[in-house]
Design a protein around this motif. Structure first.
Motif, short mmCIF file in Angstrom:
data_model
loop_
_atom_site.label_atom_id
_atom_site.label_comp_id
_atom_site.label_asym_id
_atom_site.label_seq_id
_atom_site.Cartn_x
_atom_site.Cartn_y
_atom_site.Cartn_z
N GLY A 222 0.74 -1.26 -0.19
CA GLY A 222 -0.20 -0.04 -0.06
C GLY A 222 0.83 1.25 -0.11
N ARG A 225 -0.47 8.22 2.44
CA ARG A 225 -0.50 9.70 1.79
C ARG A 225 -0.24 10.41 3.31
N GLY A 237 -3.49 9.07 5.18
CA GLY A 237 -4.37 8.16 4.54
C GLY A 237 -3.56 6.63 3.98
N HIS A 238 -4.15 5.55 4.15
CA HIS A 238 -3.36 4.39 3.66
C HIS A 238 -4.22 3.84 2.52
N GLN A 239 -3.82 3.35 1.46
CA GLN A 239 -4.50 2.86 0.34
C GLN A 239 -3.86 1.63 -0.25
N ILE A 241 -3.27 0.54 -3.24
CA ILE A 241 -3.19 1.00 -4.82
C ILE A 241 -3.13 -0.29 -5.70
N ARG A 262 -9.28 4.36 0.54
CA ARG A 262 -8.16 5.16 1.27
C ARG A 262 -8.58 5.37 2.85
N ASP A 305 3.34 11.30 -0.86
CA ASP A 305 2.91 9.94 -0.99
C ASP A 305 4.03 9.13 -0.79
#
Length: 355
Positions: A222, A225, A237-239, A241, A262, A305
Motif C-alpha cells: 500500500g 499519503r 491516508g493508507h490505500q 493501490i 483510502r 505519498d
C-alpha cells in the motif's frame, strides 16, 4: 483594496459555466472548508474557473485577501498554463495564493524526487532533462538495475507514469520490454524499448523532464499519503493501490482491479508516528532548505505519498517518496478542514495585521 472585517477568501476550482453560476459554499465538495472558515469568522466565497473566462476571474480575485486553489495539473486535456499566469498576477497585486504557482513548480513536480534524493525519503533516482540524455543513459540503467518507474515531470492520476521491465537481452533500443501505465484500466504491453522511449519523448516539453526511480517491490503493501498543513502533519491516508500492478485475470475494469478505499487516520494515529516524526523534524526542514521555500510560502494543504521501502536489519519500515501533490489535494482527512481554516487565519494575520 476593500477589506472585510475578518478577511475575505476565495475557494477556487475548475468547472463549467453552469457550475460557476450555481456554486454556493454548501453545494460542493469543499463545504467543510467553508464551514470551518466561517466558524473562525472568515468570509469565504466559491470561485469556479475556466480558461475562457480568465479575465473575469482575475477581476474577482484581486478583491480577495487570499485564494485557496484546487485545480489539477492535467484534466481532460486542459493544463494550468493560463490559470498559473493569472494567479501570479493576482499574487503580485496583494492577495496571497495557496499554492502559489512558483511553489508548485518547486514542490509539486516529479523533479523534486531528484532534487531531494539525498534526504531520508530518497532512493536511486535519476533525471533526464533532454531526449539525448534519456536515450544515452536509460537502456543500460534498465538492464543493470532491474525494473524501473519513469515519471513525466507534471501530471496527476497516473498520467505519464510507467513501470518498465526488460524481458530480453541485449540492452539497447531493440530489447523487448514489458510496460504498464499507471492510469486506471491500463494493460501490460510488450514492445521494443526504442518504441517505448519514442513514445516518452512527448514528455520533453518546455520545462519537462523524466524522472527515473527503481520499482518498489513492497507496492502491494500500500501507499501512505501524509497530509500536511504547511509544515505540520494533519492526517494520513493508507490505500492499497493497484497502479503499476498487473491487472487480475478478471480484467482491468473488474472490481478486483480497483484500488482499495483510502482509510483516513488522524495525525496522532500510532502506526504512522515514526513517519510523522521524520516528516516534521527532519525531512520538512531539509526540503525547505533544498528548495529555498520559507514556512510562509508553504501550501496550506498538500501531501507527500510514500511507498514502503526495504525493511532495515532490525525489521523496521523505511519509506520512499513517490510524489508530492500540491495543486489539488482532495479528499482530505476529517481533521484537515479545521487545520486549513486555522492556517488561513494565521496567514491573514501575518499579511494583514489589522484583521
Amino acid at each position: 483594496m476593500a477589506k472585510t472585517e475578518t478577511g475575505k477568501i476565495a475557494v477556487l476550482w475548475r468547472g463549467d459555466h453552469k457550475a460557476r453560476k450555481s456554486a454556493t459554499p454548501e453545494n460542493n465538495r469543499f463545504y467543510r472548508v467553508f464551514e470551518e472558515l466561517k466558524a473562525l469568522g472568515i468570509h469565504a466565497e466559491p470561485v469556479v474557473y475556466s480558461d475562457d473566462i480568465v479575465d473575469d476571474v482575475y477581476e474577482q480575485l484581486v478583491n480577495f485577501d487570499g485564494v485557496l486553489v484546487w485545480v489539477d495539473p492535467i484534466h481532460e486535456g486542459q493544463t494550468r498554463v493560463v490559470l498559473d499566469a493569472m494567479l501570479r498576477e493576482v499574487a503580485s497585486r496583494g492577495p496571497w495564493v495557496s499554492a502559489h504557482p512558483d511553489v508548485i513548480l518547486k514542490m509539486g513536480v516529479k523533479e523534486v524526487l531528484h532534487r531531494t534524493k539525498h534526504l531520508g525519503w530518497g532512493t536511486d533516482t535519476h533525471l533526464y532533462s533532454t531526449k539525448s540524455a534519456f536515450w544515452a543513459e536509460f537502456p543500460s540503467r534498465l538492464e543493470s538495475a532491474g525494473p524501473r518507474v519513469l515519471k513525466q515531470n507534471r501530471g496527476n492520476s497516473g498520467q505519464g507514469v510507467w513501470k518498465i521491465e526488460q524481458i530480453s537481452r541485449p540492452a539497447g533500443d531493440g530489447a523487448l520490454v514489458r510496460v504498464l501505465h499507471a492510469r486506471r484500466g491500463s494493460l501490460s504491453q510488450e514492445m521494443a524499448l526504442g518504441d517505448f522511449m519514442t513514445r516518452c519523448e512527448a514528455y520533453f516539453t518546455p520545462g519537462g523532464c523524466i524522472v527515473d526511480q527503481p520499482f518498489q517491490p513492497r507496492l502491494p503493501d500500500g501507499m501512505i499519503r501524509c497530509y500536511m498543513g504547511a509544515d505540520k502533519v494533519v492526517g494520513f491516508g493508507h490505500q492499497f493501490i493497484k497502479a503499476l500492478m498487473p491487472p487480475p485475470p478478471e480484467g482491468p475494469d473488474s472490481d478486483a482491479a480497483q484500488p482499495g478505499p483510502r482509510i483516513m487516520h488522524p495525525a496522532s494515529a500510532e502506526p504512522f508516528q515514526a513517519l510523522r516524526a521524520k516528516m516534521e523534524n527532519e525531512w520538512m526542514p531539509q526540503m525547505m532548505d533544498v528548495l529555498n521555500i520559507d514556512s510562509d510560502s508553504l501550501p496550506i494543504i498538500w501531501d507527500a505519498d510514500f511507498l514502503y521501502g526495504p525493511r532495515t536489519e532490525a525489521g523496521t519500515d523505511t519509506f520512499v517518496l513517490c510524489e508530492i501533490n500540491v495543486s489539488s489535494v482532495f479528499a482530505i482527512p476529517d481533521q484537515a478542514p479545521a487545520a486549513i481554516a486555522r492556517l488561513v487565519k494565521d496567514r491573514l494575520r501575518a499579511k494583514f495585521p489589522s484583521k
